[in-house]
Design an enzyme around this catalytic site. Sequence first.
Site, PDB file in Angstrom:
ATOM      1  N   THR A 157       0.966  -1.228  -0.261  1.00  0.00           N
ATOM      2  CA  THR A 157       0.271   0.420  -0.020  1.00  0.00           C
ATOM      3  C   THR A 157       1.057   1.395  -0.210  1.00  0.00           C
ATOM      4  O   THR A 157       1.482   1.721  -1.533  1.00  0.00           O
ATOM      5  CB  THR A 157      -0.942  -0.197   1.282  1.00  0.00           C
ATOM      6  OG1 THR A 157      -0.228  -0.643   2.049  1.00  0.00           O
ATOM      7  CG2 THR A 157      -2.138  -1.208   0.597  1.00  0.00           C
ATOM      8  N   LYS A 183       4.251  -6.881   3.964  1.00  0.00           N
ATOM      9  CA  LYS A 183       3.752  -5.097   3.520  1.00  0.00           C
ATOM     10  C   LYS A 183       3.293  -4.486   5.218  1.00  0.00           C
ATOM     11  O   LYS A 183       3.244  -5.416   5.571  1.00  0.00           O
ATOM     12  CB  LYS A 183       2.478  -4.944   2.382  1.00  0.00           C
ATOM     13  CG  LYS A 183       1.311  -5.860   2.662  1.00  0.00           C
ATOM     14  CD  LYS A 183       0.479  -4.685   3.509  1.00  0.00           C
ATOM     15  CE  LYS A 183       0.356  -3.225   3.856  1.00  0.00           C
ATOM     16  NZ  LYS A 183      -0.253  -3.037   4.235  1.00  0.00           N
ATOM     17  N   THR A 194      -1.245  -2.643  10.380  1.00  0.00           N
ATOM     18  CA  THR A 194      -1.779  -2.879   9.285  1.00  0.00           C
ATOM     19  C   THR A 194      -0.159  -3.136   9.009  1.00  0.00           C
ATOM     20  O   THR A 194       0.059  -3.057   7.585  1.00  0.00           O
ATOM     21  CB  THR A 194      -2.039  -1.105   8.405  1.00  0.00           C
ATOM     22  OG1 THR A 194      -2.925  -1.060   8.784  1.00  0.00           O
ATOM     23  CG2 THR A 194      -2.241  -2.079   6.708  1.00  0.00           C
ATOM     24  N   GLU A 280       5.946   4.694   8.075  1.00  0.00           N
ATOM     25  CA  GLU A 280       5.394   6.112   6.455  1.00  0.00           C
ATOM     26  C   GLU A 280       6.119   7.557   6.860  1.00  0.00           C
ATOM     27  O   GLU A 280       6.124   8.024   8.138  1.00  0.00           O
ATOM     28  CB  GLU A 280       3.767   6.010   6.827  1.00  0.00           C
ATOM     29  CG  GLU A 280       3.465   4.703   5.899  1.00  0.00           C
ATOM     30  CD  GLU A 280       1.780   5.410   6.452  1.00  0.00           C
ATOM     31  OE1 GLU A 280       0.859   4.716   5.827  1.00  0.00           O
ATOM     32  OE2 GLU A 280       1.508   5.418   7.119  1.00  0.00           O
ATOM     33  N   ASN A 402      -0.624  10.616   5.901  1.00  0.00           N
ATOM     34  CA  ASN A 402      -2.074  10.073   6.626  1.00  0.00           C
ATOM     35  C   ASN A 402      -2.619  11.189   6.382  1.00  0.00           C
ATOM     36  O   ASN A 402      -3.808  10.606   6.802  1.00  0.00           O
ATOM     37  CB  ASN A 402      -1.531   9.224   7.963  1.00  0.00           C
ATOM     38  CG  ASN A 402      -0.698   8.096   8.084  1.00  0.00           C
ATOM     39  OD1 ASN A 402      -1.154   7.628   7.666  1.00  0.00           O
ATOM     40  ND2 ASN A 402       0.326   7.875   8.026  1.00  0.00           N
ATOM     41  N   SER A 407      -8.018  10.197  -0.156  1.00  0.00           N
ATOM     42  CA  SER A 407      -8.116  11.290  -1.136  1.00  0.00           C
ATOM     43  C   SER A 407      -6.863  10.916  -2.049  1.00  0.00           C
ATOM     44  O   SER A 407      -6.747  11.616  -3.244  1.00  0.00           O
ATOM     45  CB  SER A 407      -8.149  12.380  -1.160  1.00  0.00           C
ATOM     46  OG  SER A 407      -7.513  12.606   0.496  1.00  0.00           O
TER      47      SER A 407
END
Length: 407
Positions: A157, A183, A194, A280, A402, A407
């Site tokens: 992702t 992942k 996640t 991230e 995040n 979007s």
Amino acid sequence: MTSTIEMKKLSSKNIVSPKGFTAAGVHCGLKHKKKDLAILVSEVPASVAGVFTTNAVQAAPLKVTKEVVYETKKMQAVIVNSGNANACTGKQGLLDAYEMQLLAAQKLGIASSLVGVASTGVIGEIMKMEPVKKGVELLNPDSKLESGIDFSQAILTTDTVMKNTTYATIIDGKEVIVSGTAKGSGMIEPNMATMLGFITTDANIASEELQKALSSVTDCTFNSITVDGDTSTNDTVIVMANGLAGNDPLSPAHSDWENFYTALRLVSEDLAKSIARDGEGATKLIEVEVDGAVSDEEARKIAKTVVGSPLVKTAVFGCDANWGRIIAAVGYSGAVIDPDKITIKIGGATMVENGEPIQFSEEALIEILKQHEVKIFVSLEVGKGHGFAWGCDLTYDYVQINASYRS
């Protein structure tokens, strides 16, 4: 037990390298351009073990996969999608997960009860099944290394890199391979996140023994990483062992048990550290080692508290040798400590010794903190417990990623 553990890391191998495994990954339309549907297949029904999220809200695919792991106790394939978590999607989400299971089973000509399902992506959106149906028809698993790469790419992702690792060991004089791919980049806490992890091996081991080994390994690997303190609805780690290496059945009583267990631990640790490194927006991997705790569990607890502290993470990002944030995290971890016995080091440089601050070179510490890997060591001297945890720095990019994830 063997006196010497035989182990070799195979950098050019991946998830399809153990005997009898094939894989595929394609773009089906759940994401705009990138691969988003994958399948991993064993030539024969394999022993299976799994660990799953501790979140009370669990995605539909977990229910399906848990049935395979805990009831069928054999798995021959797992179908995986990215781009949609199929979580918080009610009755329709469960129907869609079972349909994915059936579609994969029909494609392979095997029983549905042998197929696991895993999903990752946006929470709360109903799965678009038409792209999935078309994508399943495009899945043609084979044993080429490129196919293993396709699988690894299709499960990503917000990850910036694939996460793959492989080890070979010797059991009963035969080569046994353990390989993994994963992942995970955000929502990495506590007890997985996640993250999806898939481990294949051609070792001969019963599901019950495999489950015990995975549960034990998970405590000091996947459960010892954190990125942001959030817990996902979809965390899954699956191990499939098809026995095609031809060794005698493994158990802790087997003379080569430590070879297998160590290979499984190393694969899991490599994947866990890769996830932490790829947090991230992260620029640095942070490793916290704690020694002298009352138990290994307490040591891991303290290490994870330190590496999960937003203030520690931001200090590392800013190259600020603020050891006060480290000792504060040790103090609020809830573990047994004696403040007068604590020693703290960053990259080998001592900040605190037996509870007393030590003068250090600010310039030297800045250079240490500029490195891509930062190691923090904490000694407690209240017991013999030892443990590690891994995480990453907290950056401006984490907020940006995040703030606009949907979007």
